[in-house]
Motif scaffolding. Structure first.
Motif, PDB file in Angstrom:
ATOM      1  N   ARG A  35       0.828  -1.207   0.000  1.00 20.97           N
ATOM      2  CA  ARG A  35       0.000   0.000   0.000  1.00 20.97           C
ATOM      3  C   ARG A  35       0.869   1.266   0.000  1.00 20.97           C
ATOM      4  NH1 ARG A  35      -4.103   0.794   4.919  1.00 20.97           N
ATOM      5  NH2 ARG A  35      -2.090   0.740   5.994  1.00 20.97           N
ATOM      6  N   GLY A  36       1.948   1.255   0.777  1.00 19.59           N
ATOM      7  CA  GLY A  36       2.838   2.407   0.796  1.00 19.59           C
ATOM      8  C   GLY A  36       3.513   2.626  -0.547  1.00 19.59           C
ATOM      9  N   GLN A  37       3.944   1.521  -1.189  1.00 21.92           N
ATOM     10  CA  GLN A  37       4.577   1.645  -2.509  1.00 21.92           C
ATOM     11  C   GLN A  37       3.587   2.189  -3.547  1.00 21.92           C
ATOM     12  OE1 GLN A  37       7.738   0.324  -3.640  1.00 21.92           O
ATOM     13  NE2 GLN A  37       8.498  -0.256  -1.631  1.00 21.92           N
ATOM     14  N   MET A  38       2.340   1.754  -3.468  1.00 25.25           N
ATOM     15  CA  MET A  38       1.340   2.211  -4.426  1.00 25.25           C
ATOM     16  C   MET A  38       1.062   3.706  -4.241  1.00 25.25           C
ATOM     17  SD  MET A  38      -2.492   0.718  -5.124  1.00 25.25           S
ATOM     18  CE  MET A  38      -3.026   1.127  -3.459  1.00 25.25           C
ATOM     19  N   VAL A  39       0.946   4.154  -2.985  1.00 20.61           N
ATOM     20  CA  VAL A  39       0.736   5.576  -2.716  1.00 20.61           C
ATOM     21  C   VAL A  39       1.920   6.389  -3.203  1.00 20.61           C
ATOM     22  CG1 VAL A  39       0.465   7.300  -0.896  1.00 20.61           C
ATOM     23  CG2 VAL A  39      -0.839   5.176  -0.797  1.00 20.61           C
ATOM     24  N   LEU A  40       3.126   5.884  -3.004  1.00 18.52           N
ATOM     25  CA  LEU A  40       4.335   6.592  -3.434  1.00 18.52           C
ATOM     26  C   LEU A  40       4.344   6.780  -4.949  1.00 18.52           C
ATOM     27  CD1 LEU A  40       7.921   6.123  -2.152  1.00 18.52           C
ATOM     28  CD2 LEU A  40       7.513   5.899  -4.598  1.00 18.52           C
ATOM     29  N   MET A  41       4.117   5.704  -5.694  1.00 19.97           N
ATOM     30  CA  MET A  41       4.173   5.797  -7.152  1.00 19.97           C
ATOM     31  C   MET A  41       3.043   6.670  -7.694  1.00 19.97           C
ATOM     32  SD  MET A  41       6.852   4.051  -7.891  1.00 19.97           S
ATOM     33  CE  MET A  41       6.710   3.787  -9.643  1.00 19.97           C
ATOM     34  N   LEU A  42       1.839   6.498  -7.148  1.00 20.52           N
ATOM     35  CA  LEU A  42       0.696   7.249  -7.646  1.00 20.52           C
ATOM     36  C   LEU A  42       0.851   8.737  -7.347  1.00 20.52           C
ATOM     37  CD1 LEU A  42      -2.098   7.227  -8.974  1.00 20.52           C
ATOM     38  CD2 LEU A  42      -3.091   6.797  -6.718  1.00 20.52           C
TER      39      LEU A  42
END
Length: 269
Positions: A211-218
Protein backbone atom coordinates in the motif's frame (compact mmCIF):
# COMPACT_ATOMS: atom_id res chain seq x y z
CA UNK A 1 11.98 28.44 -14.85
CA UNK A 2 14.80 28.34 -17.47
CA UNK A 3 13.60 29.33 -20.94
CA UNK A 4 15.21 26.35 -22.68
CA UNK A 5 12.78 24.01 -20.92
CA UNK A 6 9.84 25.59 -22.75
CA UNK A 7 11.39 24.71 -26.10
CA UNK A 8 10.99 21.02 -25.37
CA UNK A 9 8.01 19.22 -26.91
CA UNK A 10 5.11 18.50 -24.57
CA UNK A 11 5.76 14.75 -24.47
CA UNK A 12 9.37 15.32 -23.40
CA UNK A 13 8.37 17.75 -20.64
CA UNK A 14 5.82 15.24 -19.37
CA UNK A 15 8.25 12.33 -19.49
CA UNK A 16 11.01 14.25 -17.70
CA UNK A 17 8.79 15.69 -14.97
CA UNK A 18 6.84 12.49 -14.28
CA UNK A 19 9.93 10.32 -14.47
CA UNK A 20 11.91 12.75 -12.33
CA UNK A 21 9.29 12.95 -9.58
CA UNK A 22 8.86 9.16 -9.49
CA UNK A 23 12.63 8.62 -9.52
CA UNK A 24 13.18 11.12 -6.70
CA UNK A 25 10.47 9.60 -4.53
CA UNK A 26 11.40 5.95 -5.23
CA UNK A 27 15.13 6.61 -5.02
CA UNK A 28 14.80 8.54 -1.78
CA UNK A 29 12.62 5.77 -0.36
CA UNK A 30 15.18 3.10 -1.28
CA UNK A 31 18.08 5.13 0.15
CA UNK A 32 16.18 5.80 3.35
CA UNK A 33 15.51 2.09 3.84
CA UNK A 34 19.12 1.17 3.11
CA UNK A 35 21.07 3.83 4.96
CA UNK A 36 18.74 5.20 7.59
CA UNK A 37 16.70 2.19 8.46
CA UNK A 38 13.97 4.31 10.03
CA UNK A 39 10.88 2.24 10.79
CA UNK A 40 7.69 3.65 12.19
CA UNK A 41 5.40 1.80 14.55
CA UNK A 42 2.49 0.07 12.87
CA UNK A 43 -0.01 2.42 14.41
CA UNK A 44 1.61 5.41 12.75
CA UNK A 45 1.56 3.99 9.20
CA UNK A 46 -2.00 5.12 8.58
CA UNK A 47 -1.29 8.58 9.94
CA UNK A 48 1.75 8.94 7.70
CA UNK A 49 -0.24 7.83 4.69
CA UNK A 50 -2.94 10.37 5.51
CA UNK A 51 -0.42 13.20 5.85
CA UNK A 52 1.20 12.17 2.58
CA UNK A 53 -2.14 12.21 0.77
CA UNK A 54 -3.01 15.59 2.32
CA UNK A 55 0.26 17.18 1.23
CA UNK A 56 -0.02 15.59 -2.19
CA UNK A 57 -3.53 17.01 -2.59
CA UNK A 58 -2.32 20.45 -1.53
CA UNK A 59 0.53 20.30 -4.05
CA UNK A 60 -1.86 19.24 -6.80
CA UNK A 61 -4.17 22.14 -5.96
CA UNK A 62 -1.26 24.57 -6.22
CA UNK A 63 -0.19 23.03 -9.51
CA UNK A 64 -3.78 23.35 -10.73
CA UNK A 65 -3.69 27.06 -9.87
CA UNK A 66 -0.50 27.38 -11.93
CA UNK A 67 -2.16 25.53 -14.79
CA UNK A 68 -5.30 27.70 -14.68
CA UNK A 69 -3.18 30.87 -14.69
CA UNK A 70 -1.29 29.59 -17.72
CA UNK A 71 -4.47 28.50 -19.52
CA UNK A 72 -6.05 31.91 -18.98
CA UNK A 73 -2.91 33.58 -20.34
CA UNK A 74 -2.92 31.28 -23.37
CA UNK A 75 -6.56 32.10 -24.16
CA UNK A 76 -5.93 35.84 -23.77
CA UNK A 77 -2.89 35.55 -25.99
CA UNK A 78 -4.91 34.01 -28.81
CA UNK A 79 -7.49 36.80 -28.58
CA UNK A 80 -4.85 39.54 -28.45
CA UNK A 81 -3.09 38.20 -31.55
CA UNK A 82 -6.37 38.13 -33.47
CA UNK A 83 -7.31 41.63 -32.30
CA UNK A 84 -3.90 43.09 -33.15
CA UNK A 85 -3.99 41.58 -36.62
CA UNK A 86 -7.51 42.98 -37.04
CA UNK A 87 -6.29 46.44 -35.99
CA UNK A 88 -3.52 46.25 -38.60
CA UNK A 89 -6.03 45.27 -41.27
CA UNK A 90 -8.43 48.06 -40.29
CA UNK A 91 -5.67 50.68 -40.33
CA UNK A 92 -4.49 49.44 -43.72
CA UNK A 93 -7.98 49.75 -45.19
CA UNK A 94 -8.41 53.27 -43.80
CA UNK A 95 -5.11 54.36 -45.33
CA UNK A 96 -5.89 52.70 -48.67
CA UNK A 97 -8.99 54.85 -49.29
CA UNK A 98 -7.05 58.08 -48.78
CA UNK A 99 -5.16 59.90 -51.52
CA UNK A 100 -2.25 57.69 -52.68
CA UNK A 101 0.35 60.44 -52.55
CA UNK A 102 -0.55 61.18 -48.92
CA UNK A 103 -0.87 57.68 -47.51
CA UNK A 104 1.56 55.69 -49.68
CA UNK A 105 4.49 56.03 -47.27
CA UNK A 106 2.31 55.19 -44.26
CA UNK A 107 1.01 52.05 -45.98
CA UNK A 108 4.55 50.95 -46.78
CA UNK A 109 5.60 51.52 -43.17
CA UNK A 110 2.58 49.57 -41.91
CA UNK A 111 3.55 46.63 -44.10
CA UNK A 112 7.16 46.91 -42.90
CA UNK A 113 5.98 46.89 -39.29
CA UNK A 114 3.84 43.81 -39.88
CA UNK A 115 6.75 41.97 -41.51
CA UNK A 116 8.96 42.90 -38.57
CA UNK A 117 6.40 41.45 -36.15
CA UNK A 118 6.34 38.19 -38.10
CA UNK A 119 10.04 37.69 -38.80
CA UNK A 120 11.82 39.53 -35.99
CA UNK A 121 9.58 39.95 -32.98
CA UNK A 122 8.03 36.49 -32.98
CA UNK A 123 11.43 34.76 -32.46
CA UNK A 124 12.35 37.45 -29.91
CA UNK A 125 9.21 36.75 -27.87
CA UNK A 126 10.09 33.06 -27.81
CA UNK A 127 13.29 34.16 -26.07
CA UNK A 128 11.28 36.21 -23.58
CA UNK A 129 11.81 39.77 -24.85
CA UNK A 130 10.68 42.21 -27.51
CA UNK A 131 12.37 43.39 -30.71
CA UNK A 132 13.91 46.87 -30.80
CA UNK A 133 13.78 46.73 -34.60
CA UNK A 134 10.02 46.26 -34.47
CA UNK A 135 9.68 49.14 -32.01
CA UNK A 136 11.62 51.31 -34.46
CA UNK A 137 9.32 50.19 -37.27
CA UNK A 138 6.27 51.19 -35.23
CA UNK A 139 7.79 54.58 -34.38
CA UNK A 140 8.51 55.15 -38.07
CA UNK A 141 4.89 54.27 -38.88
CA UNK A 142 3.70 56.74 -36.24
CA UNK A 143 5.81 59.53 -37.74
CA UNK A 144 4.56 58.68 -41.23
CA UNK A 145 0.97 58.99 -40.06
CA UNK A 146 1.67 62.38 -38.52
CA UNK A 147 2.85 63.60 -41.94
CA UNK A 148 -0.46 62.86 -43.68
CA UNK A 149 -2.27 66.05 -44.74
CA UNK A 150 -5.94 65.38 -45.62
CA UNK A 151 -6.94 66.94 -48.93
CA UNK A 152 -10.74 66.89 -48.62
CA UNK A 153 -13.55 66.64 -46.09
CA UNK A 154 -13.86 62.85 -46.26
CA UNK A 155 -10.17 62.36 -45.52
CA UNK A 156 -10.32 64.85 -42.65
CA UNK A 157 -13.24 62.89 -41.22
CA UNK A 158 -11.26 59.67 -41.62
CA UNK A 159 -8.15 60.85 -39.75
CA UNK A 160 -9.63 60.40 -36.22
CA UNK A 161 -10.39 56.78 -37.09
CA UNK A 162 -6.82 56.33 -38.35
CA UNK A 163 -5.37 57.64 -35.09
CA UNK A 164 -7.80 55.60 -33.01
CA UNK A 165 -6.73 52.44 -34.85
CA UNK A 166 -3.08 53.36 -34.36
CA UNK A 167 -3.49 53.85 -30.61
CA UNK A 168 -5.43 50.59 -30.38
CA UNK A 169 -2.61 48.86 -32.25
CA UNK A 170 -0.09 50.26 -29.75
CA UNK A 171 -2.16 49.05 -26.78
CA UNK A 172 -2.58 45.58 -28.26
CA UNK A 173 1.12 45.37 -29.04
CA UNK A 174 2.02 46.24 -25.45
CA UNK A 175 -0.47 43.66 -24.16
CA UNK A 176 1.05 41.00 -26.43
CA UNK A 177 4.55 41.76 -25.21
CA UNK A 178 3.33 41.56 -21.63
CA UNK A 179 1.81 38.15 -22.40
CA UNK A 180 5.28 36.92 -23.38
CA UNK A 181 6.26 37.14 -19.71
CA UNK A 182 5.59 34.28 -17.24
CA UNK A 183 1.88 33.73 -16.62
CA UNK A 184 2.46 32.14 -13.21
CA UNK A 185 3.70 34.56 -10.50
CA UNK A 186 7.12 33.80 -9.04
CA UNK A 187 5.67 33.60 -5.52
CA UNK A 188 3.18 30.93 -6.61
CA UNK A 189 5.96 28.96 -8.31
CA UNK A 190 8.06 29.17 -5.12
CA UNK A 191 5.23 27.94 -2.88
CA UNK A 192 4.32 25.19 -5.35
CA UNK A 193 7.92 24.03 -5.67
CA UNK A 194 8.37 23.97 -1.88
CA UNK A 195 5.13 22.06 -1.38
CA UNK A 196 6.04 19.54 -4.09
CA UNK A 197 9.48 19.03 -2.58
CA UNK A 198 8.06 18.49 0.90
CA UNK A 199 5.56 16.01 -0.48
CA UNK A 200 8.24 14.04 -2.30
CA UNK A 201 10.38 14.07 0.86
CA UNK A 202 7.49 12.77 2.95
CA UNK A 203 6.84 10.01 0.43
CA UNK A 204 10.28 8.59 1.18
CA UNK A 205 9.10 7.89 4.75
CA UNK A 206 6.22 5.68 3.65
CA UNK A 207 6.37 2.06 4.77
CA UNK A 208 7.72 -0.52 2.36
CA UNK A 209 4.54 -2.61 2.12
CA UNK A 210 2.42 -2.75 -1.03
CA UNK A 211 0.00 0.00 0.00
CA UNK A 212 2.84 2.41 0.80
CA UNK A 213 4.58 1.64 -2.51
CA UNK A 214 1.34 2.21 -4.43
CA UNK A 215 0.74 5.58 -2.72
CA UNK A 216 4.34 6.59 -3.43
CA UNK A 217 4.17 5.80 -7.15
CA UNK A 218 0.70 7.25 -7.65
CA UNK A 219 1.35 10.48 -5.74
CA UNK A 220 4.72 11.17 -7.34
CA UNK A 221 3.32 10.41 -10.80
CA UNK A 222 0.39 12.79 -10.30
CA UNK A 223 2.74 15.49 -9.06
CA UNK A 224 4.86 15.05 -12.18
CA UNK A 225 1.80 15.30 -14.44
CA UNK A 226 0.60 18.45 -12.70
CA UNK A 227 4.05 19.98 -12.95
CA UNK A 228 4.31 19.22 -16.65
CA UNK A 229 0.94 20.89 -17.35
CA UNK A 230 1.92 23.97 -15.33
CA UNK A 231 5.21 24.30 -17.22
CA UNK A 232 3.57 23.81 -20.62
CA UNK A 233 1.08 26.63 -19.98
CA UNK A 234 3.36 29.10 -18.21
CA UNK A 235 4.85 31.01 -21.17
CA UNK A 236 2.57 30.84 -24.25
CA UNK A 237 5.07 32.52 -26.59
CA UNK A 238 8.11 30.56 -25.39
CA UNK A 239 6.64 27.17 -26.17
CA UNK A 240 7.65 25.25 -29.27
CA UNK A 241 3.89 25.09 -30.02
CA UNK A 242 3.32 28.81 -29.34
CA UNK A 243 0.55 30.72 -31.17
CA UNK A 244 1.49 31.12 -34.81
CA UNK A 245 1.85 34.47 -36.56
CA UNK A 246 -0.74 33.41 -39.15
CA UNK A 247 -3.19 36.28 -38.34
CA UNK A 248 -0.44 38.83 -39.09
CA UNK A 249 0.46 37.07 -42.34
CA UNK A 250 -3.22 37.11 -43.32
CA UNK A 251 -3.47 40.82 -42.50
CA UNK A 252 -0.37 41.50 -44.62
CA UNK A 253 -1.78 39.58 -47.58
CA UNK A 254 -5.10 41.42 -47.33
CA UNK A 255 -3.33 44.80 -47.21
CA UNK A 256 -1.41 43.98 -50.37
CA UNK A 257 -4.55 42.74 -52.08
CA UNK A 258 -6.51 45.84 -51.01
CA UNK A 259 -3.75 48.15 -52.30
CA UNK A 260 -3.73 46.30 -55.61
CA UNK A 261 -7.51 46.61 -55.96
CA UNK A 262 -7.36 50.30 -55.03
CA UNK A 263 -4.64 50.95 -57.62
CA UNK A 264 -6.67 49.20 -60.32
CA UNK A 265 -9.84 51.15 -59.47
CA UNK A 266 -7.98 54.47 -59.64
CA UNK A 267 -6.11 53.74 -62.85
CA UNK A 268 -7.68 55.22 -66.03
CA UNK A 269 -9.49 52.73 -68.31
Amino acid sequence: MPLWIYNWPDWLIGMVTVGGCVALAAGGHALRRRWCGLRLPRGEDAMLLGIGLLLGTLSLVLLALCGFAGLDAANRTERMVQQEAGAIGGLGRSLAVMAPEESRLAREQLRAYTRSVIFKEWPAMQAGHSSLTTWDAFDTLFRSLSGIQPTNASERALMPEVWQSTLQLLQLRQARLQAAQPAVPAALWAVTTASTGLTLGLLTLLPAHRRGQMVLMLSSGLLGLGLSVAIALDRPFCRSSCPAADPFETALQRMERWDLQTTRSRSPP
